[in-house]
Design an enzyme around this catalytic site. Structure first.
Site, PDB file in Angstrom:
ATOM      1  N   LYS A  52       0.816  -1.212   0.000  1.00 50.03           N
ATOM      2  CA  LYS A  52       0.000   0.000   0.000  1.00 50.03           C
ATOM      3  C   LYS A  52       0.853   1.267   0.000  1.00 50.03           C
ATOM      4  CE  LYS A  52      -3.515  -2.712  -0.053  1.00 50.03           C
ATOM      5  NZ  LYS A  52      -2.985  -4.008   0.427  1.00 50.03           N
ATOM      6  N   TYR A 264     -12.273 -14.191   2.961  1.00 49.67           N
ATOM      7  CA  TYR A 264     -11.222 -13.218   3.249  1.00 49.67           C
ATOM      8  C   TYR A 264     -10.759 -13.374   4.697  1.00 49.67           C
ATOM      9  CZ  TYR A 264      -8.862  -8.851   4.206  1.00 49.67           C
ATOM     10  OH  TYR A 264      -7.935  -7.935   4.593  1.00 49.67           O
ATOM     11  N   TYR A 290      -2.802 -12.738   2.690  1.00 54.15           N
ATOM     12  CA  TYR A 290      -2.555 -12.451   1.270  1.00 54.15           C
ATOM     13  C   TYR A 290      -1.428 -13.311   0.695  1.00 54.15           C
ATOM     14  CZ  TYR A 290      -5.320  -8.202   2.087  1.00 54.15           C
ATOM     15  OH  TYR A 290      -6.316  -7.327   2.412  1.00 54.15           O
TER      16      TYR A 290
HETATM   17  C1  PLP Z   1      -3.710  -5.282   0.239  1.00 54.51           C
HETATM   18  C2  PLP Z   1      -2.753  -6.391   0.152  1.00 54.51           C
HETATM   19  C3  PLP Z   1      -2.667  -7.193  -1.000  1.00 54.51           C
HETATM   20  C4  PLP Z   1      -3.595  -7.084  -2.160  1.00 54.51           C
HETATM   21  O1  PLP Z   1      -3.415  -5.930  -2.923  1.00 54.51           O
HETATM   22  P1  PLP Z   1      -4.644  -5.317  -3.702  1.00 54.51           P
HETATM   23  O2  PLP Z   1      -4.098  -4.182  -4.416  1.00 54.51           O
HETATM   24  O3  PLP Z   1      -5.664  -4.954  -2.645  1.00 54.51           O
HETATM   25  O4  PLP Z   1      -5.197  -6.377  -4.590  1.00 54.51           O
HETATM   26  C5  PLP Z   1      -1.703  -8.182  -1.042  1.00 54.51           C
HETATM   27  N1  PLP Z   1      -0.876  -8.395   0.010  1.00 54.51           N
HETATM   28  C6  PLP Z   1      -0.953  -7.660   1.135  1.00 54.51           C
HETATM   29  C7  PLP Z   1      -0.036  -8.001   2.240  1.00 54.51           C
HETATM   30  C8  PLP Z   1      -1.881  -6.628   1.247  1.00 54.51           C
HETATM   31  O5  PLP Z   1      -1.934  -5.912   2.371  1.00 54.51           O
END
Ligand code: PLP
Length: 334
Positions: A52, A264, A290
């Site tokens: 992010k 999720y 993730y």
């Molecule tokens: C938010 C996030 C993702 C996914 O990214 P998006 O742009 O939301 O698809 C992947 N890995 C981590 C650790 C994240 O925080």
């Protein structure tokens, strides 16, 4: 590093870039298939880093241009996105409102007290934990109204920082991968896809660079194609901001949802295996929500030969390790 696509766009530097691209030889040997490199976007440097931060370089530039003094961010209770947004706000002297939706069932005390949410408090955010039944969008609009009522200027950051402006961060990452991967014969870039901004940026960037790399996007929740539809909605806006006309191949819009598990933030055995294996073979920390699921996907694609010995993979480590502390029972006795 040269950034031909994003150089001229408004950006506040927040990330340590370019992030390293490193080989994972022990993991590659363990899987017995493709060569594996890891793009260390867990090392973007802002309050434990993650993907992010790249998006926030462009989103915060937009917020500052609009004269914002308060940012409002939304995510799950263990949102990495909210944690990085709160950090960016702190660094830039803005106030942060963190809207955390209690959407993951069956979590215990540490889920609500440790990991990312602890860091949100530490960095001075006003934290609002709301129930799954509450509409987060109208909750944020009400908060924005309150900020305006006290004479402030709010900036609402979209879920996951995923709109065309935020996705520019992953165009920049694609620029780095294209440059760093030029001499190692990269065939596929593999990453986790959730709110679609990372995938939209990578797909747009690779297309704009005319890169031959494949893109394997692993969904982190069963979405019935919703993540793909979000990617399709964001990509044209990204290409527009870049001022390029490029054809994004349909397979780069695809999201493989085979490894998403029941929902999720809900663990799978394959995720635990992937996180544990990578920790022990490489001393590298993935996350339970993730990158653990995306790596479980890579394990399976390698074991079934869909990614084989002729392939060279760049796995994008998008961060999230603070989330490990929210799921201690999964890893404590492993
Ligand atoms: C938010 C996030 C993702 C996914 O990214 P998006 O742009 O939301 O698809 C992947 N890995 C981590 C650790 C994240 O925080």
């Amino acid at each position: 590093m040269h950034y031909p696509l994003t150089e001229r766009l408004k950006r506040v530097p927040l990330a340590h870039t370019p992030t390293p691209l490193e080989p994972l030889p022990s993991l590659a040997e363990h899987l017995g298939g493709p060569a594996i490199y890891i793009k260390r976007d867990d090392c973007t440097g802002l309050a434990f880093g993650g993907n992010k931060t790249r998006k926030l370089e462009f989103l915060m530039a937009d917020a500052l241009a609009q004269g914002a003094d308060t940012v409002i961010a939304v995510g799950g209770v263990q949102s990495n996105h909210v944690r990085q947004t709160v950090a960016a706000a702190a660094k830039l002297g803005l106030k942060a409102e963190a809207v955390l939706c209690d959407i993951v069932e069956g979590r215990d005390g540490e889920y609500f007290a440790s990991g990312n949410v602890l860091l949100d408090h530490l960095m001075g955010a006003s934290v609002h934990v709301i129930e799954a039944s509450v509409d987060a969008t109208s909750y944020m609009e009400d908060l924005a109204e309150t900020v305006r009522g006290r004479g402030g200027t709010p900036y609402i950051v979209p879920m996951g920082g995923s709109n065309p402006i935020g996705a520019l961060g992953y165009v920049r990452c694609a620029e780095e991968i294209a440059a760093q991967g030029a001499d190692i014969g990269v065939t596929h870039v593999v990453h986790a896809s959730g709110s679609a901004g990372t995938q939209s940026g990578l797909a747009s960037g690779l297309a704009a660079l005319d890169s031959p790399f494949g893109l394997v996007s692993i969904g982190v929740k069963p979405s019935n194609g919703a993540i793909r539809r979000d990617v399709e909605a964001i990509v044209p806006g990204v290409l527009d901001l870049l001022g390029v006309e490029a054809e994004v191949p349909p397979e780069h819009l695809h999201v493989n949802e085979d490894y998403s598990g029941p929902g999720y933030g809900l663990p799978t055995d394959e995720m635990v295996e992937a996180v544990t294996t990578v920790a022990r073979l490489e001393g590298l920390l993935l996350d339970p929500v993730y990158t653990g699921k995306a790596m479980a996907g890579l394990f399976d694609l390698a074991r079934t030969g869909k990614l084989g010995a002729k392939d060279t993979i760049v796995f994008v480590h998008t961060g999230g390790a603070p989330g490990l502390f929210a799921y201690p029972s999964l890893f404590r006795g492993a």
